[in-house]
Design a protein around this motif. Structure first.
Motif, PDB file in Angstrom:
ATOM      1  N   PHE A 138       0.506  -1.438   1.077  1.00 54.52           N
ATOM      2  CA  PHE A 138       1.188  -2.673   0.709  1.00 54.52           C
ATOM      3  C   PHE A 138       0.976  -3.655   1.863  1.00 54.52           C
ATOM      4  O   PHE A 138       1.691  -3.654   2.848  1.00 54.52           O
ATOM      5  CB  PHE A 138       2.687  -2.374   0.512  1.00 54.52           C
ATOM      6  N   VAL A 139      -0.027  -4.491   1.706  1.00 62.55           N
ATOM      7  CA  VAL A 139      -0.421  -5.357   2.826  1.00 62.55           C
ATOM      8  C   VAL A 139       0.526  -6.556   2.873  1.00 62.55           C
ATOM      9  O   VAL A 139       0.863  -7.162   1.867  1.00 62.55           O
ATOM     10  CB  VAL A 139      -1.890  -5.823   2.614  1.00 62.55           C
ATOM     11  N   CYS A 159      -2.739   7.435  -7.027  1.00 58.56           N
ATOM     12  CA  CYS A 159      -2.431   6.147  -6.393  1.00 58.56           C
ATOM     13  C   CYS A 159      -1.593   5.285  -7.319  1.00 58.56           C
ATOM     14  O   CYS A 159      -0.644   4.618  -6.896  1.00 58.56           O
ATOM     15  CB  CYS A 159      -3.725   5.405  -6.026  1.00 58.56           C
ATOM     16  N   TYR A 160      -1.913   5.324  -8.606  1.00 57.72           N
ATOM     17  CA  TYR A 160      -1.137   4.544  -9.569  1.00 57.72           C
ATOM     18  C   TYR A 160       0.309   5.024  -9.605  1.00 57.72           C
ATOM     19  O   TYR A 160       1.256   4.237  -9.641  1.00 57.72           O
ATOM     20  CB  TYR A 160      -1.790   4.655 -10.952  1.00 57.72           C
ATOM     21  N   ALA A 161       0.487   6.352  -9.556  1.00 59.75           N
ATOM     22  CA  ALA A 161       1.842   6.894  -9.618  1.00 59.75           C
ATOM     23  C   ALA A 161       2.639   6.499  -8.379  1.00 59.75           C
ATOM     24  O   ALA A 161       3.836   6.178  -8.470  1.00 59.75           O
ATOM     25  CB  ALA A 161       1.789   8.411  -9.753  1.00 59.75           C
ATOM     26  N   LYS A 162       1.986   6.499  -7.225  1.00 60.26           N
ATOM     27  CA  LYS A 162       2.765   6.178  -6.016  1.00 60.26           C
ATOM     28  C   LYS A 162       3.142   4.695  -5.982  1.00 60.26           C
ATOM     29  O   LYS A 162       4.251   4.343  -5.567  1.00 60.26           O
ATOM     30  CB  LYS A 162       2.028   6.613  -4.750  1.00 60.26           C
ATOM     31  N   VAL A 163       2.238   3.849  -6.461  1.00 65.02           N
ATOM     32  CA  VAL A 163       2.576   2.421  -6.536  1.00 65.02           C
ATOM     33  C   VAL A 163       3.691   2.201  -7.546  1.00 65.02           C
ATOM     34  O   VAL A 163       4.616   1.404  -7.322  1.00 65.02           O
ATOM     35  CB  VAL A 163       1.317   1.604  -6.908  1.00 65.02           C
ATOM     36  N   VAL A 188       9.079  -9.014  -0.383  1.00 66.96           N
ATOM     37  CA  VAL A 188       9.632  -7.677  -0.091  1.00 66.96           C
ATOM     38  C   VAL A 188       9.408  -7.411   1.387  1.00 66.96           C
ATOM     39  O   VAL A 188       8.269  -7.469   1.874  1.00 66.96           O
ATOM     40  CB  VAL A 188       8.937  -6.601  -0.945  1.00 66.96           C
ATOM     41  N   LEU A 189      10.478  -7.131   2.110  1.00 63.78           N
ATOM     42  CA  LEU A 189      10.368  -6.839   3.540  1.00 63.78           C
ATOM     43  C   LEU A 189      10.847  -5.425   3.803  1.00 63.78           C
ATOM     44  O   LEU A 189      11.852  -4.975   3.243  1.00 63.78           O
ATOM     45  CB  LEU A 189      11.212  -7.820   4.346  1.00 63.78           C
ATOM     46  N   ALA A 246      14.594  -0.069   2.599  1.00 61.24           N
ATOM     47  CA  ALA A 246      14.950   0.664   3.823  1.00 61.24           C
ATOM     48  C   ALA A 246      13.944   1.762   4.114  1.00 61.24           C
ATOM     49  O   ALA A 246      14.254   2.933   4.095  1.00 61.24           O
ATOM     50  CB  ALA A 246      16.347   1.275   3.636  1.00 61.24           C
ATOM     51  N   ARG A 247      12.716   1.363   4.333  1.00 59.84           N
ATOM     52  CA  ARG A 247      11.729   2.352   4.766  1.00 59.84           C
ATOM     53  C   ARG A 247      10.595   1.643   5.477  1.00 59.84           C
ATOM     54  O   ARG A 247      10.523   0.417   5.478  1.00 59.84           O
ATOM     55  CB  ARG A 247      11.219   3.189   3.588  1.00 59.84           C
ATOM     56  N   LYS A 248       9.723   2.422   6.015  1.00 60.91           N
ATOM     57  CA  LYS A 248       8.578   1.851   6.728  1.00 60.91           C
ATOM     58  C   LYS A 248       7.613   1.273   5.698  1.00 60.91           C
ATOM     59  O   LYS A 248       7.507   1.775   4.600  1.00 60.91           O
ATOM     60  CB  LYS A 248       7.904   2.997   7.507  1.00 60.91           C
ATOM     61  N   ARG A 249       6.899   0.247   6.085  1.00 59.42           N
ATOM     62  CA  ARG A 249       5.966  -0.385   5.135  1.00 59.42           C
ATOM     63  C   ARG A 249       4.840   0.588   4.800  1.00 59.42           C
ATOM     64  O   ARG A 249       4.181   1.106   5.703  1.00 59.42           O
ATOM     65  CB  ARG A 249       5.392  -1.655   5.749  1.00 59.42           C
TER      66      ARG A 249
END
Lengths: 185, 202
Positions: A182-183, A123-127, A155-156, A175-178
């Motif tokens: 990331f709430v 999870c840390y790596a993906k964040v 960030v949108l 340019a990607r889906k949320r």
């Protein structure tokens, strides 16, 4: 001076070992041509500064001077070779074995393993990866150091529009889906 | 290698031999000189048991895997091998993942490879249903190098490498042996005393 001997004959190996022993004990100072140090006593003895004078005098004085070996501190050295059984007892003692860790759990988010007191590595790596991409977008806007604006950043992601709260804030678009973690607030 | 291959092919497929007009015994054989010597541990995977009789209990699958010439000391690797002996594969992977040792990463790769091999080639149904029966280290080839000290002195250091061997067996791990208590030792002593007899008598 570099000497490497590969598979010498037994007698040659014994000779080299003897030479090496003498080198180590300092009994062979003339090998490397360094005659700056005066030749002192070869044994590792402290408290004996002078070379014993009896060598030069030889047979002149019959009375033997008090032995210089009395006021000397002997260094510790092993007396006997430690057998493999004794070595094994020491190396395999339970206090030297690796303890099994009992603080490993499963991360509820991704299902990978994690330690209880540490963040999940996956999870840390993906964040971290997502943050790196956001920072790249920020760099594209700022184009250099010391150009950060004095307002907040939002960030949108795709398909999102700035709300009323994000009036004066700087908007970074990705340019990607949320991502689910990331709430949006 | 070539002689063995020739021997195998000659009795396995004689019709192919006779079909070709001219006799070129080595043309059908793919001779490769890549592997110098296949180690004993790798050959253990090749043994084929005869089919089991209907009444026999199922023989658990055994998978042998190893990695050669790992740049690590065999004594340091032994501690990791001792750690995972007798564990289930999941527990072993968990322990190795959070170990700080260099060899832990290598052993983890070896275990994952072996697990993959087990599922694909050795007819293992569940990849978690494996436990580590044996895990050993061996000495690899050492290389001697010069280590420079001050004042022109030098020492000869050895760059050590090691092998790592693992045997996975299908099934849950065996229960650990209960530690020997004083009572057990006393019982054994009494039994030894009772076993004494008079020799060479009636």
């Amino acid at each position: 001076v570099v000497v490497l001997v590969h598979s010498p004959l037994p007698r040659l190996r014994a000779l080299i070992q003897r030479c090496w022993g003498r080198l180590e004990r300092g009994l062979w100072p003339g090998v490397f041509g360094d005659h700056s140090q005066p030749w002192g006593p070869a044994l590792a003895m402290q408290g004996l500064a002078l070379v014993p004078q009896g060598i030069n005098d030889g047979g002149e004085s019959s009375a033997v001077a008090p032995s210089p070996l009395e006021s000397v501190v002997w260094m510790a050295a092993p007396k006997q070779r430690r057998t493999i059984e004794v070595n094994r007892c020491r190396r395999r003692n339970p206090n030297k074995l690796i303890e099994i860790k009992r603080n490993i759990d499963v991360c509820p988010e991704c299902g990978n393993l994690k330690q209880k007191h540490v963040l999940c590595g996956y999870c840390y790596a993906k964040v971290k990866e997502e943050t790196r991409l956001v920072r790249m977008e920020i760099y594209k806007k700022e184009r250099g150091p010391f150009n950060a604006p004095t307002v907040e950043t939002v960030v949108l992601y795709e398909g999102e529009k700035p709300t009323e709260e994000d009036e004066g804030k700087r908007i970074i678009e990705r340019a990607r889906k949320r991502p689910s973690w990331f709430v949006q607030n | 290698g070539a002689a063995w291959a020739r021997g195998v092919l000659s009795w396995a497929r004689p019709e192919r031999w006779l079909a070709s007009g001219s006799l070129f015994p080595l043309s059908c054989i793919h001779t490769s000189t890549s592997l110098q010597k296949i180690g004993k541990w790798e050959k253990k995977n090749r043994i084929v048991y005869p089919p089991q009789l209907p009444g026999e209990p199922r023989r658990p699958a055994e998978i042998y895997h190893c990695r050669r010439e790992i740049k690590y000391s065999k004594d340091k690797m032994w501690y990791l091998a001792k750690l995972i002996k007798g564990m289930s594969i999941d527990q072993a992977l968990a322990q190795l993942e959070f170990s700080d040792k260099k060899g832990a990463k290598v052993i983890k790769e070896v275990l994952l490879e072996a697990q993959d091999m087990a599922v694909r080639k050795h007819n293992v149904e569940f990849k978690s249903n494996l436990h580590i029966a044996e895990s050993q280290t061996g000495r690899g080839r050492y290389v001697k190098r010069v280590r420079c000290h001050g004042k022109g002195m030098f020492g000869i250091m050895k760059i050590s490498r090691c092998h790592y061997f693992v045997k996975l067996v299908e099934g849950p791990p065996p229960p650990p042996e209960p530690p020997r208590t004083g009572l057990d030792q006393a019982k054994e002593y009494v039994q030894q005393l009772r076993n004494r007899t008079l020799v060479h008598t009636l």
